[in-house]
Write a protein that holds these residues in place. Structure first.
Motif, PDB file in Angstrom:
ATOM      1  N   GLY A  33       0.822  -1.242   0.088  1.00 47.29           N
ATOM      2  CA  GLY A  33      -0.108   0.133  -0.133  1.00 47.29           C
ATOM      3  C   GLY A  33       1.037   1.278   0.178  1.00 47.29           C
ATOM      4  N   ALA A  34       0.133   2.195  -0.003  1.00 49.69           N
ATOM      5  CA  ALA A  34       0.987   4.006  -0.148  1.00 49.69           C
ATOM      6  C   ALA A  34       0.842   4.390   1.349  1.00 49.69           C
ATOM      7  N   PRO A  35       1.778   5.168   1.417  1.00 41.99           N
ATOM      8  CA  PRO A  35       1.792   5.813   2.760  1.00 41.99           C
ATOM      9  C   PRO A  35       0.677   6.861   3.191  1.00 41.99           C
ATOM     10  N   LEU A  36       0.498   7.177   4.287  1.00 39.91           N
ATOM     11  CA  LEU A  36      -0.577   7.983   4.742  1.00 39.91           C
ATOM     12  C   LEU A  36      -0.348   9.400   4.525  1.00 39.91           C
ATOM     13  N   LEU A  37      -0.862  10.270   3.852  1.00 47.20           N
ATOM     14  CA  LEU A  37      -0.464  11.380   3.369  1.00 47.20           C
ATOM     15  C   LEU A  37      -1.104  12.531   4.152  1.00 47.20           C
ATOM     16  N   LEU A  38      -0.243  13.270   4.998  1.00 50.06           N
ATOM     17  CA  LEU A  38      -1.182  14.376   5.870  1.00 50.06           C
ATOM     18  C   LEU A  38      -0.537  15.716   5.597  1.00 50.06           C
ATOM     19  N   ALA A  39      -1.546  16.468   4.988  1.00 54.27           N
ATOM     20  CA  ALA A  39      -1.444  17.683   4.526  1.00 54.27           C
ATOM     21  C   ALA A  39      -1.564  18.953   5.615  1.00 54.27           C
ATOM     22  N   HIS A  40      -0.329  19.641   5.582  1.00 56.38           N
ATOM     23  CA  HIS A  40      -0.386  20.649   6.656  1.00 56.38           C
ATOM     24  C   HIS A  40      -0.878  21.807   6.369  1.00 56.38           C
ATOM     25  N   ARG A  41      -2.052  22.146   7.066  1.00 59.84           N
ATOM     26  CA  ARG A  41      -2.775  23.489   6.878  1.00 59.84           C
ATOM     27  C   ARG A  41      -3.492  23.518   5.165  1.00 59.84           C
ATOM     28  N   GLY A  42      -3.669  22.299   4.978  1.00 66.36           N
ATOM     29  CA  GLY A  42      -4.296  22.305   3.610  1.00 66.36           C
ATOM     30  C   GLY A  42      -3.385  22.210   2.477  1.00 66.36           C
ATOM     31  N   LEU A  43      -3.690  22.744   1.307  1.00 62.54           N
ATOM     32  CA  LEU A  43      -2.922  23.153   0.186  1.00 62.54           C
ATOM     33  C   LEU A  43      -2.871  24.897   0.372  1.00 62.54           C
ATOM     34  N   ALA A  44      -1.708  25.207   0.809  1.00 63.98           N
ATOM     35  CA  ALA A  44      -1.736  26.623   0.942  1.00 63.98           C
ATOM     36  C   ALA A  44      -0.238  27.451   0.558  1.00 63.98           C
ATOM     37  N   GLN A  45      -0.210  28.485   0.722  1.00 63.88           N
ATOM     38  CA  GLN A  45       1.259  29.330   0.534  1.00 63.88           C
ATOM     39  C   GLN A  45       2.211  28.740   1.385  1.00 63.88           C
ATOM     40  N   GLN A 299      12.425  10.684  -1.688  1.00 60.09           N
ATOM     41  CA  GLN A 299      13.565   9.592  -1.890  1.00 60.09           C
ATOM     42  C   GLN A 299      14.212   9.456  -0.614  1.00 60.09           C
ATOM     43  N   ARG A 300      14.444  10.195   0.365  1.00 62.32           N
ATOM     44  CA  ARG A 300      15.038   9.812   1.569  1.00 62.32           C
ATOM     45  C   ARG A 300      14.337   8.932   2.534  1.00 62.32           C
ATOM     46  N   LEU A 301      13.089   8.670   2.049  1.00 63.34           N
ATOM     47  CA  LEU A 301      12.342   7.597   2.572  1.00 63.34           C
ATOM     48  C   LEU A 301      12.495   6.406   2.211  1.00 63.34           C
ATOM     49  N   PRO A 302      12.448   5.171   3.069  1.00 57.87           N
ATOM     50  CA  PRO A 302      12.426   3.846   2.412  1.00 57.87           C
ATOM     51  C   PRO A 302      11.543   3.456   1.387  1.00 57.87           C
ATOM     52  N   THR A 303      12.006   2.841   0.235  1.00 61.43           N
ATOM     53  CA  THR A 303      11.020   2.639  -0.797  1.00 61.43           C
ATOM     54  C   THR A 303       9.622   1.891  -0.639  1.00 61.43           C
ATOM     55  N   ASP A 304       9.831   1.241   0.417  1.00 62.62           N
ATOM     56  CA  ASP A 304       8.459   0.524   0.801  1.00 62.62           C
ATOM     57  C   ASP A 304       7.774   1.138   2.190  1.00 62.62           C
ATOM     58  N   TYR A 305       8.136   2.308   2.188  1.00 58.87           N
ATOM     59  CA  TYR A 305       7.519   3.061   3.532  1.00 58.87           C
ATOM     60  C   TYR A 305       5.972   3.130   3.417  1.00 58.87           C
ATOM     61  N   THR A 306       5.130   2.662   4.661  1.00 54.84           N
ATOM     62  CA  THR A 306       3.715   2.886   4.481  1.00 54.84           C
ATOM     63  C   THR A 306       3.211   3.711   5.515  1.00 54.84           C
ATOM     64  N   GLY A 307       4.170   4.325   6.442  1.00 54.51           N
ATOM     65  CA  GLY A 307       3.692   4.996   7.589  1.00 54.51           C
ATOM     66  C   GLY A 307       3.237   6.612   6.916  1.00 54.51           C
ATOM     67  N   GLY A 308       2.912   7.301   7.894  1.00 53.67           N
ATOM     68  CA  GLY A 308       2.540   8.621   7.387  1.00 53.67           C
ATOM     69  C   GLY A 308       3.739   9.481   7.088  1.00 53.67           C
ATOM     70  N   ILE A 309       3.379  10.775   6.120  1.00 52.30           N
ATOM     71  CA  ILE A 309       4.099  11.695   5.558  1.00 52.30           C
ATOM     72  C   ILE A 309       3.635  13.071   5.897  1.00 52.30           C
TER      73      ILE A 309
END
Length: 324
Positions: A33-45, A299-309
């Motif tokens: 599976g893919a990592p969990l993606l956490l968007a900080h303050r939404g999509l913003a400046q 690219q600094r994360l493990p290629t099979d990383y599935t935790g949160g980013i």
């Protein structure tokens, strides 16, 4: 019976081998599976972070705008989910009439056309302000969002009502225990199914107040994070998971993740069993809001990383994982 030096060495080697096998991801099951993606303050400046402090007005140092969204707004949150965010983080501030608005700053002077302390105003007064007033990418020559932020500061009710099936990370910006108690009072009115989609983090005292009133809610503070990680580093080589780590969320700077017992997959398996969400943030934790914001960062994360980013640029990071 006398224990020879050779036997001591043999025992130590066996113990070291057992610790290695117990904690090596080489022997952990493959995670899909893919990592969990956490968007900080939404999509913003976004803005440059050189020399940034708690008092820095980040609206005055944004990069030239690439999109029309302002942080912590309905539009920015909607854009983040549309781009592929699993969770959106937003900031809350209490109001004079005991409500919560979604806004980053303790005071109004940086981003808005208002002045003074945010919590000294009612929700209606705050929503009448222009929250795009102070943004500039050229040192104050132009203000591309001025006049576009009126009635754009949402209340907590607005956000949760607009996105009833989405997951959020709610950030308490102060260290005021009363603010935590007020937020807990608000959250207690929500159904259990909704609370399962929410996490609260922030100052030690308000988060402790939330946790005291709502032990079932996922929370995190700096104090709880340090306590959990220190205990895990001391005992995690045995597979032990401290109770303070259970049903929580932990944000770990990427510099320190290689030192976690079992990193990455075995550690993530252990956190799954503890119902704990792992979010990796950029750098060493010394810079504010640093995330994985470019394909090169990922690219600094493990290629099979599935935790949160943690990311400030969900629009650039989510496409990397689409289809996984």
């Amino acid at each position: 019976m006398r224990i020879t030096r050779r036997k001591v060495i043999a025992i130590l080697l066996v113990a070291a081998a057992l610790i290695y096998v117990t904690n090596s991801s080489r022997f952990a099951s493959k995670r899909d599976g893919a990592p969990l993606l956490l968007a900080h303050r939404g999509l913003a400046q976004t803005f440059h972070m050189e020399g940034i402090t708690n008092d820095t007005c980040t609206a005055e140092r944004i990069y030239p705008p690439e999109y029309p969204y302002l942080e912590n707004t309905i539009a920015s949150i909607n854009a983040a989910f549309r781009e592929g965010a699993d969770i959106v983080e937003f900031d809350v501030q209490p109001t004079k009439d005991n409500r919560f608005v979604v806004f980053h700053d303790w005071t109004l002077d940086c981003r808005t056309n208002g002045t003074g302390v945010t919590r000294d105003h009612t929700a209606a007064e705050l929503q009448a302000l222009d929250i795009g007033y102070g943004y500039t990418a050229d040192g104050g020559i132009t203000f591309p969002f001025r006049g576009k932020g009126v009635q754009q500061m949402p209340t907590l009710d607005d956000v949760l009502g607009t996105f009833p099936d989405r997951s959020f990370l709610i950030h308490i910006k102060s260290n005021d225990a009363n603010e935590g108690a007020l937020l807990a009072q608000y959250l207690q009115s929500l159904p259990t199914s909704r609370l399962e989609q929410l996490t609260v983090y922030g100052g030690d005292q308000p988060v402790a107040a939330v946790k005291e009133q709502m032990p079932q809610l996922r929370t995190m503070s700096k104090a709880s994070l340090i306590r959990s990680l220190l205990t895990y580093e001391a005992l995690g080589w045995t597979g032990f998971i401290p109770s303070s780590m259970e049903h929580s969320q932990i944000h770990i700077p990427e510099k320190f993740v290689p030192w976690l017992w079992g990193w990455p997959n075995r550690f993530l398996d252990r956190m799954d069993k503890a119902n704990t969400r792992v979010i990796v943030v950029g750098g060493d934790g010394s810079e504010f809001s640093q995330g994985f914001d470019t394909p090169e960062d990922v690219q600094r994360l493990p290629t099979d990383y599935t935790g949160g980013i943690w990311t400030n640029r969900i629009d650039l990071i989510a496409p990397i994982y689409r289809g996984k």
